[in-house]
Design a protein around this motif. Sequence first.
Motif, PDB file in Angstrom:
ATOM      1  N   VAL A 309       0.845  -1.204   0.000  1.00 45.75           N
ATOM      2  CA  VAL A 309       0.000   0.000   0.000  1.00 45.75           C
ATOM      3  C   VAL A 309       0.874   1.247   0.000  1.00 45.75           C
ATOM      4  O   VAL A 309       0.623   2.205  -0.736  1.00 45.75           O
ATOM      5  CB  VAL A 309      -0.943   0.003   1.227  1.00 45.75           C
ATOM      6  CG1 VAL A 309      -1.585   1.376   1.398  1.00 45.75           C
ATOM      7  CG2 VAL A 309      -2.013  -1.054   1.075  1.00 45.75           C
ATOM      8  N   GLN A 310       1.932   1.211   0.807  1.00 48.29           N
ATOM      9  CA  GLN A 310       2.831   2.361   0.902  1.00 48.29           C
ATOM     10  C   GLN A 310       3.461   2.664  -0.460  1.00 48.29           C
ATOM     11  O   GLN A 310       3.424   3.797  -0.950  1.00 48.29           O
ATOM     12  CB  GLN A 310       3.912   2.047   1.935  1.00 48.29           C
ATOM     13  CG  GLN A 310       4.956   3.130   2.069  1.00 48.29           C
ATOM     14  CD  GLN A 310       6.272   2.575   2.590  1.00 48.29           C
ATOM     15  OE1 GLN A 310       6.395   1.374   2.836  1.00 48.29           O
ATOM     16  NE2 GLN A 310       7.236   3.447   2.749  1.00 48.29           N
ATOM     17  N   THR A 311       4.021   1.628  -1.114  1.00 49.23           N
ATOM     18  CA  THR A 311       4.711   1.849  -2.382  1.00 49.23           C
ATOM     19  C   THR A 311       3.731   2.245  -3.486  1.00 49.23           C
ATOM     20  O   THR A 311       3.994   3.150  -4.265  1.00 49.23           O
ATOM     21  CB  THR A 311       5.455   0.567  -2.816  1.00 49.23           C
ATOM     22  OG1 THR A 311       5.926  -0.080  -1.665  1.00 49.23           O
ATOM     23  CG2 THR A 311       6.590   0.898  -3.729  1.00 49.23           C
ATOM     24  N   MET A 312       2.603   1.528  -3.545  1.00 47.25           N
ATOM     25  CA  MET A 312       1.632   1.798  -4.603  1.00 47.25           C
ATOM     26  C   MET A 312       0.994   3.172  -4.419  1.00 47.25           C
ATOM     27  O   MET A 312       0.884   3.957  -5.368  1.00 47.25           O
ATOM     28  CB  MET A 312       0.525   0.734  -4.600  1.00 47.25           C
ATOM     29  CG  MET A 312       1.018  -0.642  -4.944  1.00 47.25           C
ATOM     30  SD  MET A 312       1.667  -0.662  -6.619  1.00 47.25           S
ATOM     31  CE  MET A 312       2.420  -2.257  -6.683  1.00 47.25           C
ATOM     32  N   GLY A 313       0.550   3.450  -3.171  1.00 52.05           N
ATOM     33  CA  GLY A 313      -0.096   4.732  -2.903  1.00 52.05           C
ATOM     34  C   GLY A 313       0.847   5.886  -3.214  1.00 52.05           C
ATOM     35  O   GLY A 313       0.486   6.846  -3.899  1.00 52.05           O
ATOM     36  N   GLY A 314       2.086   5.766  -2.723  1.00 49.12           N
ATOM     37  CA  GLY A 314       3.055   6.828  -2.941  1.00 49.12           C
ATOM     38  C   GLY A 314       3.459   6.943  -4.400  1.00 49.12           C
ATOM     39  O   GLY A 314       3.703   8.036  -4.907  1.00 49.12           O
ATOM     40  N   GLY A 315       3.503   5.804  -5.099  1.00 48.45           N
ATOM     41  CA  GLY A 315       3.995   5.800  -6.468  1.00 48.45           C
ATOM     42  C   GLY A 315       2.980   6.263  -7.486  1.00 48.45           C
ATOM     43  O   GLY A 315       3.313   6.994  -8.412  1.00 48.45           O
ATOM     44  N   ASP A 318       0.082  11.064  -7.341  1.00 44.39           N
ATOM     45  CA  ASP A 318       1.054  12.147  -7.187  1.00 44.39           C
ATOM     46  C   ASP A 318       0.841  12.942  -5.905  1.00 44.39           C
ATOM     47  O   ASP A 318       1.789  13.354  -5.236  1.00 44.39           O
ATOM     48  CB  ASP A 318       0.981  13.104  -8.387  1.00 44.39           C
ATOM     49  CG  ASP A 318       1.569  12.434  -9.627  1.00 44.39           C
ATOM     50  OD1 ASP A 318       2.345  11.474  -9.425  1.00 44.39           O
ATOM     51  OD2 ASP A 318       1.248  12.856 -10.750  1.00 44.39           O
ATOM     52  N   ALA A 319      -0.451  13.151  -5.587  1.00 47.11           N
ATOM     53  CA  ALA A 319      -0.752  13.972  -4.416  1.00 47.11           C
ATOM     54  C   ALA A 319      -0.199  13.354  -3.139  1.00 47.11           C
ATOM     55  O   ALA A 319       0.042  14.051  -2.155  1.00 47.11           O
ATOM     56  CB  ALA A 319      -2.264  14.157  -4.296  1.00 47.11           C
ATOM     57  N   ILE A 320      -0.019  12.048  -3.155  1.00 50.78           N
ATOM     58  CA  ILE A 320       0.451  11.371  -1.937  1.00 50.78           C
ATOM     59  C   ILE A 320       1.973  11.423  -1.858  1.00 50.78           C
ATOM     60  O   ILE A 320       2.541  11.890  -0.877  1.00 50.78           O
ATOM     61  CB  ILE A 320      -0.046   9.914  -1.902  1.00 50.78           C
ATOM     62  CG1 ILE A 320      -1.565   9.901  -1.775  1.00 50.78           C
ATOM     63  CG2 ILE A 320       0.585   9.181  -0.734  1.00 50.78           C
ATOM     64  CD1 ILE A 320      -2.167   8.533  -1.927  1.00 50.78           C
ATOM     65  N   GLY A 321       2.626  10.979  -2.903  1.00 53.78           N
ATOM     66  CA  GLY A 321       4.078  10.986  -2.917  1.00 53.78           C
ATOM     67  C   GLY A 321       4.645  10.178  -1.769  1.00 53.78           C
ATOM     68  O   GLY A 321       3.960   9.360  -1.159  1.00 53.78           O
ATOM     69  N   SER A 322       5.909  10.411  -1.444  1.00 53.89           N
ATOM     70  CA  SER A 322       6.499   9.618  -0.379  1.00 53.89           C
ATOM     71  C   SER A 322       6.209  10.227   0.992  1.00 53.89           C
ATOM     72  O   SER A 322       6.271   9.567   2.008  1.00 53.89           O
ATOM     73  CB  SER A 322       8.008   9.490  -0.579  1.00 53.89           C
ATOM     74  OG  SER A 322       8.602  10.746  -0.383  1.00 53.89           O
ATOM     75  N   GLU A 323       5.852  11.523   1.001  1.00 57.98           N
ATOM     76  CA  GLU A 323       5.632  12.182   2.292  1.00 57.98           C
ATOM     77  C   GLU A 323       4.331  11.750   2.948  1.00 57.98           C
ATOM     78  O   GLU A 323       4.251  11.571   4.156  1.00 57.98           O
ATOM     79  CB  GLU A 323       5.633  13.712   2.111  1.00 57.98           C
ATOM     80  CG  GLU A 323       6.997  14.301   1.858  1.00 57.98           C
ATOM     81  CD  GLU A 323       8.008  13.887   2.928  1.00 57.98           C
ATOM     82  OE1 GLU A 323       7.688  14.038   4.123  1.00 57.98           O
ATOM     83  OE2 GLU A 323       9.088  13.399   2.557  1.00 57.98           O
ATOM     84  N   LEU A 324       3.278  11.565   2.127  1.00 59.61           N
ATOM     85  CA  LEU A 324       1.972  11.222   2.697  1.00 59.61           C
ATOM     86  C   LEU A 324       1.732   9.716   2.766  1.00 59.61           C
ATOM     87  O   LEU A 324       0.691   9.279   3.233  1.00 59.61           O
ATOM     88  CB  LEU A 324       0.857  11.887   1.872  1.00 59.61           C
ATOM     89  CG  LEU A 324       0.330  13.209   2.425  1.00 59.61           C
ATOM     90  CD1 LEU A 324      -0.776  13.739   1.541  1.00 59.61           C
ATOM     91  CD2 LEU A 324      -0.177  13.046   3.847  1.00 59.61           C
ATOM     92  N   ALA A 325       2.725   8.928   2.274  1.00 64.09           N
ATOM     93  CA  ALA A 325       2.514   7.478   2.231  1.00 64.09           C
ATOM     94  C   ALA A 325       2.132   6.890   3.588  1.00 64.09           C
ATOM     95  O   ALA A 325       1.245   6.034   3.650  1.00 64.09           O
ATOM     96  CB  ALA A 325       3.753   6.786   1.674  1.00 64.09           C
ATOM     97  N   PRO A 326       2.747   7.343   4.706  1.00 63.18           N
ATOM     98  CA  PRO A 326       2.327   6.770   5.996  1.00 63.18           C
ATOM     99  C   PRO A 326       0.848   7.012   6.262  1.00 63.18           C
ATOM    100  O   PRO A 326       0.171   6.158   6.823  1.00 63.18           O
ATOM    101  CB  PRO A 326       3.192   7.502   7.021  1.00 63.18           C
ATOM    102  CG  PRO A 326       4.343   8.029   6.262  1.00 63.18           C
ATOM    103  CD  PRO A 326       3.851   8.307   4.883  1.00 63.18           C
ATOM    104  N   ALA A 327       0.344   8.186   5.852  1.00 62.59           N
ATOM    105  CA  ALA A 327      -1.060   8.497   6.095  1.00 62.59           C
ATOM    106  C   ALA A 327      -1.965   7.519   5.357  1.00 62.59           C
ATOM    107  O   ALA A 327      -2.995   7.088   5.882  1.00 62.59           O
ATOM    108  CB  ALA A 327      -1.360   9.932   5.663  1.00 62.59           C
ATOM    109  N   VAL A 328      -1.556   7.156   4.121  1.00 65.08           N
ATOM    110  CA  VAL A 328      -2.365   6.191   3.367  1.00 65.08           C
ATOM    111  C   VAL A 328      -2.390   4.856   4.091  1.00 65.08           C
ATOM    112  O   VAL A 328      -3.442   4.218   4.248  1.00 65.08           O
ATOM    113  CB  VAL A 328      -1.805   6.021   1.948  1.00 65.08           C
ATOM    114  CG1 VAL A 328      -2.578   4.936   1.214  1.00 65.08           C
ATOM    115  CG2 VAL A 328      -1.896   7.326   1.196  1.00 65.08           C
ATOM    116  N   ALA A 329      -1.213   4.433   4.559  1.00 61.64           N
ATOM    117  CA  ALA A 329      -1.154   3.169   5.288  1.00 61.64           C
ATOM    118  C   ALA A 329      -2.075   3.206   6.493  1.00 61.64           C
ATOM    119  O   ALA A 329      -2.843   2.269   6.746  1.00 61.64           O
ATOM    120  CB  ALA A 329       0.281   2.886   5.722  1.00 61.64           C
TER     121      ALA A 329
END
Lengths: 353, 227
Positions: A309-315, A318-329
Amino acid sequence: MSSEPETESDTAIASLNRNVSSGMRGLVKVGDYRRVSLAIGLVLLVGFSIWAINNGGSELFFQRVFDGLGNGFIYSAMAIALVLIFKATGVVNFAQGEMAMMGAFTAYAIANAFDIPGALAVLIAMFLSAIVAAGIERVLLRPFDPSNHLAIVIVTLSLFLILNALAGVIWAFDGRAMPSLFPGRNKTFTLLGAEIEYADLFTWITVLLAAFLVTLLLNKTKIGLAFRAVSSSLESSQLLGIRIGRTLQFGWALAAAMGTLAGSLVARTTLLEPNFMGRVLIYSFAAATLGGLDSLGGAVVAGIIIGLVQTMGGGYVDAIGSELAPAVALGVIALILVIKPSGLFGSKRIERV
Amino acid sequence: MTARYGAIQVLQGIEFAVERGEVVVVLGANGAGKTTTLRAICQMISTGGSIMFEGKELSGQATSEIVRAGIAHVPQGRGTLNDLSVEDNLLAGAYVRKDKEVGADIERWFSMFPRLRERRTQGAGSLSGGEQQMLAVARALMSRPKLLLLDEPSLGLAPLIVQDIFRVFGELNADQGMTMLVVEQNANVALDLADRAYVLEAGEMVLSGKADELRHDDAVRKAYLGY
């Protein structure tokens, strides 16, 4: 026998049969619910994969899958450590990340001081951290009543601060490179168009092997049986002659060794410094919660899900990127816990009274 | 012996004895201190005075050591390890043993409680109350105790199952000379099983005697037998 119920007992049996069959229908419904949610999950997964492949090509997609797996397996290893302590004490060990950090630093120090291969240094560090954790349990935790969860949480929080500061004093806060753990550094192979480092493959195998060994230890040995008994009921275990303190000590030692392994695997891909486990710990907490907190298999599966989820969401967003990836998780966890409060594989606490 | 929970003294100084091979029952109403008496023997609460077992002082020892001395306790509410399978519960019961006959013992209690054999891989939490009580007793026996403590084994069970379980207790005592200390509110079945009985009221032993004598004691009949 006629079909009409003739006597009172026949009527009673008929009504019993009706009740049983309505109960069975209830059971079938529960099974349906699981199958439906599994099917929805699969459809979403396949739909997302097709969309992702159309959008960025299959090579990028598989590259991200394998990257996600690489992260996920590390979260799994950390989550196993958290689950072990949770099963033993009923609380989450907030110092687990710092214990892993100290373990990874120990491996780093050993590898440098004795000029031995990284993997061997990690094994020695796992052993040492198990001993230290057993000591920590004896000195800092044994004095407290194991059913006093708040006291134990406070101890783990203070341990977190102490270990972090201690590492800062010894190794300072500038990043250091971990020696390579596996042979074939930077060598890659291609699978489904994606490039994978051999070292990544070794990481996956190592975590799976470690999870397998921990399961074996808990299910096939006497101390493992005692550990499971204590995590099921403190008081009953006492009445069976199980020495609670020593059993919890075993749990702490095992979790520390597992944490050191996870920390060393993380350090392989980043730089070693006292705060390097912070972000990993958040994902691992997430994985442990998602897996149900008391299930080792759940921790492994949930770790992989979180990694993906972290890699896919961040990848892909665009709005998520690597900074918001924890929030998606964390969002995914919140969603799943709303649907299934005991986590994906956690045991529901149902008690017959 | 005295016992307290924090500041509350529950047992006001009681004295009783169980001889080898004997079944002794302690009768008493809710809150009389029956469970506390058993918990005191296992040192799960702080006690004063003296608790002697085979010439050794138990007071002040750890619970796990008291099990090793040969006392098995089936707690109220059965205390089965509900996350573990039936078989693992029995193995955990043999935790203090180091011999190689654990497997044989499991078979032995399975033949005494065939229902448990049918459910050997099932989680203990999914058993019925009667099955859990059987499991709790079998698990206690797995430690090969010299003294079996039973805390209200009839609690919450159907009368037929209570009869079954007490029949097993009777066989254990008759065939193997198992010494038992039973606390019960169900005076009828308990007095049938027991050699001797005590009556506990508000933390004090108010009566004692042979089970047959107590059965005909007017006060006991009124208070515990209901006729």
